[in-house]
Design a protein around this motif. Structure first.
Motif, PDB file in Angstrom:
ATOM      1  N   UNK A 211      13.073   3.832  -5.522  1.00 57.87           N
ATOM      2  CA  UNK A 211      11.754   4.153  -4.968  1.00 57.87           C
ATOM      3  C   UNK A 211      10.736   3.081  -5.377  1.00 57.87           C
ATOM      4  N   UNK A 212      10.814   2.620  -6.623  1.00 61.10           N
ATOM      5  CA  UNK A 212       9.882   1.588  -7.093  1.00 61.10           C
ATOM      6  C   UNK A 212      10.100   0.269  -6.357  1.00 61.10           C
ATOM      7  N   UNK A 213      11.361  -0.109  -6.147  1.00 60.09           N
ATOM      8  CA  UNK A 213      11.653  -1.358  -5.449  1.00 60.09           C
ATOM      9  C   UNK A 213      11.180  -1.304  -3.999  1.00 60.09           C
ATOM     10  N   UNK A 214      11.391  -0.177  -3.341  1.00 59.44           N
ATOM     11  CA  UNK A 214      10.968  -0.058  -1.944  1.00 59.44           C
ATOM     12  C   UNK A 214       9.444   0.005  -1.828  1.00 59.44           C
ATOM     13  N   UNK A 215       8.800   0.628  -2.805  1.00 52.17           N
ATOM     14  CA  UNK A 215       7.330   0.669  -2.800  1.00 52.17           C
ATOM     15  C   UNK A 215       6.772  -0.744  -2.913  1.00 52.17           C
ATOM     16  N   UNK A 216       7.350  -1.548  -3.793  1.00 53.09           N
ATOM     17  CA  UNK A 216       6.895  -2.930  -3.945  1.00 53.09           C
ATOM     18  C   UNK A 216       7.146  -3.730  -2.677  1.00 53.09           C
ATOM     19  N   UNK A 217       8.290  -3.500  -2.033  1.00 49.68           N
ATOM     20  CA  UNK A 217       8.610  -4.217  -0.796  1.00 49.68           C
ATOM     21  C   UNK A 217       7.633  -3.853   0.317  1.00 49.68           C
ATOM     22  N   UNK A 218       7.291  -2.560   0.418  1.00 48.87           N
ATOM     23  CA  UNK A 218       6.315  -2.139   1.430  1.00 48.87           C
ATOM     24  C   UNK A 218       4.984  -2.842   1.226  1.00 48.87           C
ATOM     25  N   UNK A 219       4.554  -2.930  -0.027  1.00 49.37           N
ATOM     26  CA  UNK A 219       3.279  -3.579  -0.313  1.00 49.37           C
ATOM     27  C   UNK A 219       3.352  -5.081  -0.051  1.00 49.37           C
ATOM     28  N   UNK A 220       4.458  -5.692  -0.447  1.00 53.95           N
ATOM     29  CA  UNK A 220       4.590  -7.144  -0.287  1.00 53.95           C
ATOM     30  C   UNK A 220       4.639  -7.560   1.175  1.00 53.95           C
ATOM     31  N   UNK A 221       5.300  -6.766   2.015  1.00 54.66           N
ATOM     32  CA  UNK A 221       5.467  -7.133   3.426  1.00 54.66           C
ATOM     33  C   UNK A 221       4.562  -6.327   4.351  1.00 54.66           C
ATOM     34  N   UNK A 222       3.648  -5.518   3.754  1.00 52.04           N
ATOM     35  CA  UNK A 222       2.717  -4.704   4.546  1.00 52.04           C
ATOM     36  C   UNK A 222       3.459  -3.885   5.609  1.00 52.04           C
ATOM     37  N   UNK A 223       4.563  -3.287   5.185  1.00 48.94           N
ATOM     38  CA  UNK A 223       5.413  -2.528   6.101  1.00 48.94           C
ATOM     39  C   UNK A 223       4.856  -1.128   6.335  1.00 48.94           C
ATOM     40  N   UNK A 225       6.869   1.730   6.884  1.00 50.53           N
ATOM     41  CA  UNK A 225       7.700   2.740   6.231  1.00 50.53           C
ATOM     42  C   UNK A 225       8.871   2.065   5.536  1.00 50.53           C
ATOM     43  N   UNK A 226       9.484   2.800   4.615  1.00 56.29           N
ATOM     44  CA  UNK A 226      10.685   2.305   3.944  1.00 56.29           C
ATOM     45  C   UNK A 226      11.640   3.458   3.716  1.00 56.29           C
ATOM     46  N   UNK A 227      12.931   3.160   3.814  1.00 59.91           N
ATOM     47  CA  UNK A 227      13.980   4.175   3.711  1.00 59.91           C
ATOM     48  C   UNK A 227      15.039   3.682   2.734  1.00 59.91           C
ATOM     49  N   UNK A 228      15.541   4.594   1.914  1.00 65.60           N
ATOM     50  CA  UNK A 228      16.617   4.237   1.005  1.00 65.60           C
ATOM     51  C   UNK A 228      17.549   5.410   0.765  1.00 65.60           C
ATOM     52  N   UNK A 229      18.844   5.131   0.722  1.00 64.58           N
ATOM     53  CA  UNK A 229      19.849   6.160   0.428  1.00 64.58           C
ATOM     54  C   UNK A 229      20.902   5.546  -0.480  1.00 64.58           C
ATOM     55  N   UNK A 230      21.266   6.264  -1.541  1.00 68.29           N
ATOM     56  CA  UNK A 230      22.392   5.872  -2.390  1.00 68.29           C
ATOM     57  C   UNK A 230      23.380   7.030  -2.401  1.00 68.29           C
ATOM     58  N   UNK A 513      16.208   0.231   4.434  1.00 73.00           N
ATOM     59  CA  UNK A 513      15.600  -0.219   5.686  1.00 73.00           C
ATOM     60  C   UNK A 513      14.089  -0.309   5.500  1.00 73.00           C
ATOM     61  N   UNK A 514      13.496  -1.383   6.009  1.00 71.37           N
ATOM     62  CA  UNK A 514      12.049  -1.604   5.958  1.00 71.37           C
ATOM     63  C   UNK A 514      11.548  -1.643   7.397  1.00 71.37           C
ATOM     64  N   UNK A 515      10.573  -0.799   7.699  1.00 76.35           N
ATOM     65  CA  UNK A 515      10.061  -0.645   9.056  1.00 76.35           C
ATOM     66  C   UNK A 515       8.841  -1.538   9.279  1.00 76.35           C
ATOM     67  N   UNK A 516       8.985  -2.465  10.230  1.00 75.62           N
ATOM     68  CA  UNK A 516       7.900  -3.341  10.687  1.00 75.62           C
ATOM     69  C   UNK A 516       7.270  -4.164   9.568  1.00 75.62           C
ATOM     70  N   UNK A 517       8.073  -4.937   8.827  1.00 75.57           N
ATOM     71  CA  UNK A 517       7.474  -5.824   7.832  1.00 75.57           C
ATOM     72  C   UNK A 517       6.731  -6.965   8.523  1.00 75.57           C
ATOM     73  N   UNK A 530      18.042  -8.511  -0.737  1.00 76.67           N
ATOM     74  CA  UNK A 530      17.683  -8.723  -2.152  1.00 76.67           C
ATOM     75  C   UNK A 530      17.395  -7.432  -2.901  1.00 76.67           C
ATOM     76  N   UNK A 531      16.828  -6.428  -2.225  1.00 74.20           N
ATOM     77  CA  UNK A 531      16.528  -5.155  -2.878  1.00 74.20           C
ATOM     78  C   UNK A 531      17.816  -4.480  -3.330  1.00 74.20           C
ATOM     79  N   UNK A 532      18.833  -4.492  -2.450  1.00 69.38           N
ATOM     80  CA  UNK A 532      20.114  -3.871  -2.794  1.00 69.38           C
ATOM     81  C   UNK A 532      20.789  -4.638  -3.929  1.00 69.38           C
ATOM     82  N   UNK A 533      20.719  -5.967  -3.877  1.00 73.96           N
ATOM     83  CA  UNK A 533      21.291  -6.768  -4.949  1.00 73.96           C
ATOM     84  C   UNK A 533      20.655  -6.466  -6.288  1.00 73.96           C
ATOM     85  N   UNK A 534      19.318  -6.331  -6.307  1.00 69.31           N
ATOM     86  CA  UNK A 534      18.608  -6.002  -7.549  1.00 69.31           C
ATOM     87  C   UNK A 534      19.007  -4.619  -8.065  1.00 69.31           C
TER      88      UNK A 534
END
Length: 612
Positions: A211-223, A225-230, A513-517, A530-534
């Motif tokens: 959740x933290x990684x996707x939140x940072x990605x949303x902010x960095x790419x001004x996306x 929405x963001x989705x993640x499943x493990x 998945x990152x929506x509309x970066x 890169x998010x998955x790798x991290x």
């Protein structure tokens, strides 16, 4: 004779009818002050509390017993901060028992305790609880929330309300017709029963990381929405489910309905893009229609189907390549060729066998089925676009379940997120969920081949940003243009990556998945991989990569992490380049760091610093 008749009647009433009439009398005198029982806790897989309860007593008034009404109204008004008219209306309502709902919500637990010391006759407090979410918005789309009466309104709280909600108790008070207490009958306390605890398959640590990684990605790419499943691809256990943006369950009224009632991994449907190519690949290998290493395919950058030119993402084409390179390069014309070899009926059969077009039956609220082409609307063009993941609509969880089947030996497993129901008094497990294999879709041999091929995609192809030399990672990128009302939006994409580790025997399957970066590099390989790798760096055990990474001109070298423990912020700041420093805590002195000093660091050279 009259005297004898009256005597017999008295005996009949006072002896034979005693129990019946006594019960009726008690019922008519009985007044009940409701006592709410605690809802069951919601726990993660390790027993960590995700949702608990806070005591928040309620006040009730019996107007028939109230002698000093003005004193009570004055005290309630001062303590609650509510207008006197509101408090007076609640106190004076014509009923045998008035619940001071608005006033109670405005009071603290201490306020209620102090009011009881006033000794106001006719004022009663009752047990009441409100839900507490220790991790705030974390996992909110799954957990949901409860209403003012304690009933579940969304998410797990709603779906499993019958499990979590206990049986309320009450305080029974006996009064006369005017509401005065009947001292001859003592009050009775009925404690009720607490709700059952619910243990989820969710891993709190993995949920927090993703959740933290996707939140940072949303902010960095001004996306948007963001989705993640493990998920564990062998069992179907969901270890993390992320839907962003999120909300605070305790303050759900302030959030948009588009956020609080949408759990994107199951409610959002969209064209999957290139991650769907894994299904076409698996079907072609299973049917012995392709030799990945030795068979070649020439890609000029496009192919013609039914009078339409379908292009590859690489306009000039990939030229002559093996079909293994077709997969590594995510070459659309190459996958159209694989789809052509499979034929329309056979590919459609595999797609449905992999679970697309139907609910995964995960139990997550609001799950959609996705949209596949009908038989009448499915022609050569639709068949070609489906081969590389365009034109159909699926949910992220459907993709995760389907890809799990390509990795775990060929079984389609049912995703699930509720592990156990636990008795709150004895801690005994009263119900348990076990892995469910729905059907076999491909052979173990095909599954092994798919895993190895996707391992090469990460080492040599479009998924290189997820590569780690000390981890065995496989996966596939996806970049899909967004469609609304049958038209593609210009410049808007959903970029994704689905990865797994270790390649030989996958324990973790991760979809991001990152929506509309925003930005020029709107590709799954540059944003999502890169998010998955991290994440794999944090959760997967070290296992040497099966394949050596293909070197490119812009590969950055490894560097050694310096010793920063004991340093101050001022002394560390010059290291902000080339290292990316992430601070934890408000102190000035560094007391811990990750990675540790002396360990190799790989791009983007991130160091977490913890202060005193």
């Amino acid at each position: 004779m009259l005297f004898v008749a009256i005597l017999v009647k008295l005996l009949y009433i006072q002896v034979w009818q005693y129990e019946e009439l006594h019960d009726k009398a008690l019922t008519s005198w009985n007044r009940q002050v409701p006592q709410q029982t605690e809802r069951g806790l919601i726990l993660d897989r390790e027993g960590k509390v995700l949702v608990t309860n806070q005591l928040h007593p309620s006040l009730h008034v019996m107007p028939g017993q109230l002698e000093d009404k003005d004193l009570l109204i004055r005290e309630l008004t001062e303590r609650s901060g509510l207008p006197e008219t509101v408090v007076r209306k609640e106190v004076e309502r014509k009923s045998y028992l008035n619940h001071l709902r608005s006033t109670s919500q405005a009071l603290t637990k201490n306020d209620v305790a102090e009011l009881q010391t006033l000794g106001v006759e006719g004022l009663y407090s009752s047990l009441a609880f409100k839900r507490s979410y220790p991790y705030n918005s974390l996992l909110a789309s799954v957990l949901g929330f409860t209403g003012a009466d304690g009933s579940g309104l969304a998410g797990v709280e709603y779906t499993y309300d019958h499990v979590l909600k206990g049986i309320n108790g009450n305080l029974e008070i006996y009064t006369d017709a005017k509401g005065k207490r009947a001292p001859s009958n003592p009050d009775e306390w009925n404690p009720g029963r607490r709700g059952y605890h619910l243990q989820l398959t969710i891993d709190l640590a993995i949920q927090q990381l993703l959740e933290a990684k996707l939140q940072r990605a949303m902010e960095a790419y001004k996306a948007k929405q963001a989705i993640g499943v493990v998920m564990n691809p062998k069992t179907g256990e969901l270890l993390a489910v992320v839907s962003l943006p999120t909300y605070q369950p305790e303050d759900y009224q302030s959030a948009s309905p588009d956020v609080i009632y949408k759990n994107l991994p199951v409610t959002m449907t969209f064209e999957p893009g290139s991650t769907f190519k894994i299904i076409t690949l698996s079907a072609a290998i299973e049917e012995n229609l392709v030799d990945l290493e030795h068979e070649h395919f020439h890609d000029p950058g496009y192919t013609h189907v039914a009078g339409h030119r379908l292009r590859c993402w690489k306009r000039q084409g990939h030229g002559s390549q093996t079909f293994l390179e077709v997969v590594e390069n995510s070459c659309n014309p190459g996958f159209i060729e694989l789809g052509h070899r499979l034929g329309e009926e056979r590919l459609q059969s595999y797609i449905r066998n992999f679970g697309f077009g139907a609910s995964t039956e995960s139990g997550l609220a609001g799950e959609q089925k996705g949209i596949l082409f009908s038989k009448e609307a499915y022609g050569p063009l639709e068949h070609a676009t489906t081969s590389f993941g365009q034109g159909i609509s699926v949910t992220p969880l459907q993709q995760v379940a389907a890809i799990a089947a390509t990795l775990n030996g060929g079984h389609l497993v049912k995703p699930y997120f509720v592990s156990r129901t636990i008795d709150p008094y004895t801690n005994e497990v009263v119900a348990e969920t076990f892995p469910e294999l729905k059907r076999r879709v491909i052979s173990p041999e095909t599954s092994k081949k798919v895993r190895e091929t996707l391992g090469e995609v990460v080492a040599h192809g479009s998924g290189q940003q997820a590569y780690r030399s000390y981890l065995s990672v496989g996966g596939k990128t996806g970049t899909a243009q967004k469609a609304v009302d049958g038209h593609y939006l210009d410049g808007e994409y959903i970029v994704s990556f689905i990865g797994f580790a270790p390649v030989q025997d996958p324990e973790y399957l991760v979809y991001v998945a990152i929506d509309a970066p925003e930005g020029s590099n709107q590709f799954g390989g540059t944003i999502a991989a890169p998010i998955v790798g991290e994440l794999f760096e944090d959760i997967a055990e070290d296992s040497p990569a099966l394949f050596e990474k293909k070197k490119t001109w812009n590969d950055l070298p490894e560097t050694i992490v310096p010793q920063l423990i004991g340093e101050t912020k001022e002394s560390v700041l010059p290291l902000d380049y080339p290292f990316q420093l992430i601070w934890h805590g408000d102190g000035n002195k560094v007391i811990d760091q990750l990675p540790k000093a002396g360990e190799p660091s790989r791009p983007p050279y991130t160091i977490h610093l913890y202060t005193d």
